[in-house]
Enzyme design. Structure first.
Site: not given
Length: 270
Positions: A107, A214, A244
């Protein structure tokens, strides 16, 4: 046999906590950059799987995150996080000279890891990106147009199809549960623009893993950004229906299998 420890170092703007996991005789190093608002301790199971394959894993709690100093989830510039990550990389290299080094980022950690590798890819064996935020999220970027920015923290239910993941995240006192800060969104947006304009990865092997569902880091902007890195050795896995945090998904064993197989390939393991 895996051992885990934490150590504090002086970072760019405060003390940074480093998490280390390793066995008796490491054969390669993994530098792991965690995501926005969380901390490296959430990657214990990832580190243990890598250690079982011979890795020494080093992961700092970023400035303003976890056990490190700094205002919570406040990022003035991503370069501060990259500088701290580079310090950790130097410590790992000093402690394990000559071992291949793989950089892994999830991320926002994907932004940190990519910017770090773009500085000089030559010392590294590969880059692994999990749900990387390098393509941004149009909804989050749009928050910059609002004043004040509304209180819209990350929804724990958006992290995984496994409800236990969201429950643990919501109850984790080391996780930041507040709204996004303008400075942080501005810093991540600027970093993504710099990454897009930065040097290509060329022959550096790249593994990209992402969930098709996601909602935190949408698939298509991420795909465009990942392909824009110009890696000639690109392996990608998009997991249908996954959210995610693919390392915490219901198919996490499959994801970690792909990571391990890639790591073994790029370091020439037999």
């Amino acid at each position: 046999m895996s051992t885990a420890e934490t150590n504090e170092i002086g970072g760019t703007k405060g003390k940074i906590m480093i998490h280390r996991w390793q066995g008796d005789e490491p054969r390669f190093v993994v530098l792991l950059a965690h995501g926005y608002g969380e901390h490296a301790g959430r990657y214990q199971h990832v580190a243990e799987r890598l250690v079982a394959e011979g890795a020494a894993v080093y992961s700092p709690d970023h400035l303003g995150h976890g056990l490190s100093e700094g205002e919570r989830a406040m990022i003035e510039t991503v370069e501060d996080l990259v500088d701290d990550f580079a310090l950790v990389g130097r410590i790992a290299a000093d402690e394990h000279p000559g071992l291949p080094v793989i950089v892994l980022g999830h991320s926002m950690g994907g932004i940190v890891a990519t910017a770090f590798v773009q500085r000089d890819p030559s010392p590294f064996a590969a880059l692994i990106l999990s749900g990387p935020a390098i393509g941004g999220n149009p909804d989050l970027i749009g928050l910059l147009e609002l004043d004040p920015i509304p209180d819209v923290p990350i929804d724990p239910a958006s992290l995984s199809r496994d409800p236990a993941v969201g429950e643990a995240y919501a109850g984790d006192e080391l996780v930041y549960h507040g709204p996004f800060k303008r400075e942080t969104l501005t810093a991540m947006n600027a970093a993504n623009e710099a990454i897009a304009a930065g040097p290509k990865l060329d022959e550096l092997p790249l593994l990209w893993v992402h969930g098709s569902a996601d909602a935190v880091v949408p698939l298509e902007p991420a795909r465009e950004a990942v392909h824009g890195l110009g890696a000639t050795d690109l392996e990608e896995h998009v997991y249908e229906g996954a959210a995610h945090e693919v390392f915490n998904e219901t198919n996490k064993d499959e994801v970690l299998d792909h990571v391990v197989a890639f790591a073994n390939r790029v370091r020439g393991a037999r």
